[in-house]
Design a protein around this motif. Structure first.
Motif, mmCIF file in Angstrom:
data_model
loop_
_atom_site.group_PDB
_atom_site.id
_atom_site.type_symbol
_atom_site.label_atom_id
_atom_site.label_comp_id
_atom_site.label_asym_id
_atom_site.label_seq_id
_atom_site.Cartn_x
_atom_site.Cartn_y
_atom_site.Cartn_z
ATOM 1 N N VAL A 141 -1.594 2.818 5.124
ATOM 2 C CA VAL A 141 -0.479 1.736 5.402
ATOM 3 C C VAL A 141 -0.707 1.501 6.913
ATOM 4 O O VAL A 141 -0.596 2.420 8.053
ATOM 5 C CB VAL A 141 0.893 2.334 5.102
ATOM 6 C CG1 VAL A 141 1.874 1.086 5.651
ATOM 7 C CG2 VAL A 141 0.973 2.164 3.563
ATOM 8 N N CYS A 190 -0.482 8.827 7.075
ATOM 9 C CA CYS A 190 -0.324 8.168 5.578
ATOM 10 C C CYS A 190 -1.729 8.237 4.869
ATOM 11 O O CYS A 190 -2.736 7.706 5.309
ATOM 12 C CB CYS A 190 -0.153 6.743 5.876
ATOM 13 S SG CYS A 190 -0.032 5.818 4.288
ATOM 14 N N PRO A 191 -1.788 8.959 3.534
ATOM 15 C CA PRO A 191 -2.907 8.797 2.888
ATOM 16 C C PRO A 191 -3.411 7.468 2.576
ATOM 17 O O PRO A 191 -4.392 7.531 1.739
ATOM 18 C CB PRO A 191 -2.715 10.045 1.794
ATOM 19 C CG PRO A 191 -0.969 9.934 1.632
ATOM 20 C CD PRO A 191 -0.578 9.597 3.029
ATOM 21 N N SER A 192 -2.362 6.716 2.314
ATOM 22 C CA SER A 192 -2.765 5.335 1.868
ATOM 23 C C SER A 192 -3.266 4.247 2.742
ATOM 24 O O SER A 192 -3.592 3.268 2.465
ATOM 25 C CB SER A 192 -1.635 4.849 0.937
ATOM 26 O OG SER A 192 -1.067 5.759 0.163
ATOM 27 N N ARG A 211 9.153 5.072 5.571
ATOM 28 C CA ARG A 211 9.172 4.653 4.311
ATOM 29 C C ARG A 211 10.377 3.718 4.030
ATOM 30 O O ARG A 211 10.636 2.590 3.292
ATOM 31 C CB ARG A 211 9.456 5.823 3.119
ATOM 32 C CG ARG A 211 9.578 5.416 1.659
ATOM 33 C CD ARG A 211 9.636 7.074 1.049
ATOM 34 N NE ARG A 211 10.540 7.842 1.366
ATOM 35 C CZ ARG A 211 10.768 9.081 1.151
ATOM 36 N NH1 ARG A 211 9.885 9.759 0.397
ATOM 37 N NH2 ARG A 211 11.765 9.732 1.464
ATOM 38 N N ASP A 235 0.821 -1.239 0.178
ATOM 39 C CA ASP A 235 -0.064 -0.025 -0.162
ATOM 40 C C ASP A 235 0.753 1.364 -0.104
ATOM 41 O O ASP A 235 0.364 2.246 -0.436
ATOM 42 C CB ASP A 235 -0.982 0.138 1.238
ATOM 43 C CG ASP A 235 -1.957 -0.938 1.422
ATOM 44 O OD1 ASP A 235 -2.447 -1.288 0.063
ATOM 45 O OD2 ASP A 235 -2.682 -1.174 2.169
ATOM 46 N N CYS A 236 2.239 1.159 0.345
ATOM 47 C CA CYS A 236 2.875 2.389 0.441
ATOM 48 C C CYS A 236 3.443 2.656 -0.799
ATOM 49 O O CYS A 236 3.836 1.990 -1.544
ATOM 50 C CB CYS A 236 4.234 1.931 1.373
ATOM 51 S SG CYS A 236 5.385 3.372 1.383
ATOM 52 N N VAL A 237 3.140 4.082 -1.111
ATOM 53 C CA VAL A 237 3.401 4.737 -2.471
ATOM 54 C C VAL A 237 4.522 5.626 -2.226
ATOM 55 O O VAL A 237 4.843 6.471 -3.184
ATOM 56 C CB VAL A 237 2.249 5.306 -3.301
ATOM 57 C CG1 VAL A 237 1.015 4.600 -3.441
ATOM 58 C CG2 VAL A 237 1.686 6.586 -2.228
ATOM 59 N N HIS A 238 5.386 5.420 -1.420
ATOM 60 C CA HIS A 238 6.798 6.177 -1.039
ATOM 61 C C HIS A 238 6.436 7.795 -0.799
ATOM 62 O O HIS A 238 7.444 8.428 -1.477
ATOM 63 C CB HIS A 238 7.597 5.847 -2.261
ATOM 64 C CG HIS A 238 7.545 4.112 -2.476
ATOM 65 N ND1 HIS A 238 8.011 3.434 -1.110
ATOM 66 C CD2 HIS A 238 7.354 3.580 -3.675
ATOM 67 C CE1 HIS A 238 7.903 2.147 -1.897
ATOM 68 N NE2 HIS A 238 7.385 2.451 -3.084
ATOM 69 N N CYS A 239 5.449 8.165 -0.894
ATOM 70 C CA CYS A 239 4.912 9.673 -0.976
ATOM 71 C C CYS A 239 5.816 10.454 0.067
ATOM 72 O O CYS A 239 6.092 11.563 -0.345
ATOM 73 C CB CYS A 239 3.561 9.908 -0.845
ATOM 74 S SG CYS A 239 2.834 9.683 0.877
ATOM 75 N N GLY A 240 6.215 10.113 1.353
ATOM 76 C CA GLY A 240 6.891 10.644 2.120
ATOM 77 C C GLY A 240 6.017 11.668 3.162
ATOM 78 O O GLY A 240 6.612 12.401 3.964
ATOM 79 N N PHE A 241 4.817 11.482 2.969
ATOM 80 C CA PHE A 241 3.784 12.369 3.876
ATOM 81 C C PHE A 241 4.123 12.145 5.257
ATOM 82 O O PHE A 241 3.928 12.871 6.070
ATOM 83 C CB PHE A 241 2.202 12.270 3.510
ATOM 84 C CG PHE A 241 2.063 12.861 2.306
ATOM 85 C CD1 PHE A 241 2.704 13.560 1.563
ATOM 86 C CD2 PHE A 241 0.471 13.135 2.110
ATOM 87 C CE1 PHE A 241 2.390 14.125 0.189
ATOM 88 C CE2 PHE A 241 0.179 13.638 0.734
ATOM 89 C CZ PHE A 241 1.001 14.420 -0.230
ATOM 90 N N CYS A 242 4.440 10.839 5.619
ATOM 91 C CA CYS A 242 4.698 10.196 7.093
ATOM 92 C C CYS A 242 6.117 11.005 7.487
ATOM 93 O O CYS A 242 6.111 11.128 8.904
ATOM 94 C CB CYS A 242 4.628 8.951 7.049
ATOM 95 S SG CYS A 242 5.826 8.122 5.904
ATOM 96 N N ILE A 275 9.859 0.316 5.782
ATOM 97 C CA ILE A 275 9.036 -0.547 4.806
ATOM 98 C C ILE A 275 9.918 -0.992 3.651
ATOM 99 O O ILE A 275 9.985 -2.263 3.197
ATOM 100 C CB ILE A 275 7.895 0.153 4.263
ATOM 101 C CG1 ILE A 275 6.836 0.371 5.627
ATOM 102 C CG2 ILE A 275 7.421 -0.410 2.984
ATOM 103 C CD1 ILE A 275 5.693 1.369 4.894
HETATM 104 S S1 SF4 Z 1 2.731 8.179 4.127
HETATM 105 FE FE1 SF4 Z 1 2.148 6.082 3.834
HETATM 106 S S2 SF4 Z 1 2.408 5.881 1.622
HETATM 107 FE FE2 SF4 Z 1 3.558 7.590 1.935
HETATM 108 S S3 SF4 Z 1 5.441 6.981 2.470
HETATM 109 FE FE3 SF4 Z 1 4.614 7.140 4.353
HETATM 110 S S4 SF4 Z 1 3.908 4.918 4.584
HETATM 111 FE FE4 SF4 Z 1 4.278 5.016 2.430
#
Ligand code: SF4
Ligand code: SF4
Length: 439
Positions: free
Chosen positions: A93, A89-91, A52, A27-34, A55
């Protein structure tokens, strides 16, 4: 240096027992919001110490591109499991689940160096064994009453005891034990029958919190059942990767509260409540307990969650107090309980609630993280104390025993005369007309 146990690590780096769920980490799209919410990333600044990066490491091991090495273990263990990343996390995870599973893999497939292994075993065996905890707290109470604690602290001798010395610094004043009755009747119109979890740290080091919780529940119309045969709920073990032992305690806890025939199971320790609400996940492969765990988890409530569902009993007296509220990670991020404790505090006449900046930033307690990773934990604590000082509050309210010990230690280190109380202690104080004296 620790060693991977070669016979258990195959082409894929994880074994078949509860590996981190591929569906979750994909589910992690590596967006970095976290990233801006991750305490270890903010303090250590390393990509592998953010969600990220962690994971990425888990996936590499799962796909057989890496093994469970010292480096892998270090990055997994530096995570405080605060789950702030889940909130951000918007996804969606579910990072907590995969981190707990990854630690389970470490526990089975990695050999800690002997000294580290002994220390971890001592900590986990002690906190989960009520008999051992009872003996230990009796000895520590004696140590405090004889004035030996003052002597040890002022002489600097604790510095020679390494992490045990650092543990001592977290020790609160231990009050004499008061036995709670097995059943406390509801006052006024009855709203339900609830079971109260006594916990391990809470039961032995902060029994006054359990007493206050039981009184508040009774005052608000709940019949309170306190089963004498309850043991540890297993949360500490689950967080540290000892999942099989944790499952044993989870099954026992389900048995105990099923026998008590209660509408809800009330918990006043955030870490315990978070794991108990997720027993359904822990026991999802258990054919006997799967459905019972689901039913059990649906009944678990944090004390503030249950109390705030209805208006408070009106017999509240005025408390002239300026307070601030620290969000325990496993309550705010793990259980999404943020508003209810604040609602309770605001309902007490005379209480002024000042918001704490970064209130949901980990204080460094994180179960036994402050014992296993004391240096990083201290960095989180210093940041938390700086924020507390900005509020000018005379009481910090915290709904988790580990946070209470940690924040009390930080306040003491800086010579600050600020109390740390549980929301149930403040509310109980409003019914009694005064907050409890320092034990
Ligand atoms: S916010 Fe969620 S989807 Fe984006 S990098 Fe972090 S864990 Fe992955
Ligand atoms: S659980 Fe907390 S410390 Fe661990 S990766 Fe997520 S935000 Fe960072």
């Amino acid at each position: 240096m620790g060693q991977p146990t070669a016979e258990k690590t195959g082409a894929r780096g994880f074994d078949h027992i509860d590996p981190p769920d591929t569906e979750i980490y994909l589910d992690c799209v590596h967006c970095g919001f976290c990233l801006p919410t991750c305490p270890t990333y903010l303090v250590l600044g390393n990509e592998m110490d953010n969600p990220r990066g962690r994971i990425y490491l888990m996936r590499a091991v799962d796909e057989g591109k890496a093994k469970i090495t010292d480096r892998f273990v270090e990055h997994m263990n530096l995570c405080v499991l605060c789950r702030a990343c889940e909130t951000a996390c918007p996804s969606g995870v579910k990072f907590g689940f995969i981190m707990e599973a990854a630690r389970g893999q470490i526990e089975r497939n990695y050999q800690y160096p002997p000294k580290e292994r002994r220390f971890r075993k001592f900590i986990l065996d002690t906190f989960t064994d009520l008999g051992r905890m009872s003996t230990l707290t009796s000895l520590l109470r004696f140590y405090q009453k004889l004035g030996l604690q003052k002597l040890a602290r002022s002489s600097g001798v604790l510095g020679f005891f390494g992490r045990l010395g650092k543990m001592e610094a977290l020790l609160p004043p231990i009050p004499d034990r008061q036995e709670l009755p097995e059943v406390m009747p509801a006052k006024g119109e009855k709203r339900g029958r609830v079971g109260l979890l006594m916990g391990c740290a809470q039961r032995f080091f902060l029994p006054q919190v359990n007493e206050a919780t039981a009184r508040v529940l009774a005052e608000n119309g709940f019949e309170v059942v306190i089963p004498k045969d309850q043991a540890c709920c297993g949360s500490l073990l689950v967080h540290e990767g000892e999942r099989e032992r944790g499952k044993g305690f989870a099954r026992e806890t389900i048995d105990v509260f099923e026998r008590a025939s209660v509408d809800f199971i009330v918990v006043n320790a955030a870490g315990c409540g978070s794991v108990m609400k997720e027993y359904w996940e822990l026991l999802h492969n258990d054919p006997v307990y799967r459905e019972r765990a689901e039913a059990f988890s649906k009944k678990v409530r944090d004390a503030s969650e249950l109390i705030a569902q209805a208006d408070l009993n009106g017999r509240l007296r005025e408390l002239k107090l300026k307070v601030t509220y620290h969000d325990a990670c496993h309550l705010a991020h793990g259980q999404k309980v943020r508003l209810q404790p604040r609602k309770i505090l605001k309902a007490i006449p005379g209480v002024q609630l000042v918001e704490l900046a970064e209130s949901d930033f980990c204080c460094g307690s994180a179960g036994v993280y402050n014992l296993l990773e004391p240096d990083v934990a201290q960095k989180f604590l210093d940041r938390k104390i700086d924020r507390i000082k900005e509020t000018g509050a005379e009481v910090v309210v915290s709904a988790n025993p580990g946070c209470t010990f940690q924040i009390e230690k930080g306040l003491k280190e800086q010579g600050l005369n600020i109390r740390v109380l549980h929301p149930m202690e403040v509310l109980d104080g409003a019914y009694q007309g005064t907050i409890p004296p320092q034990p």
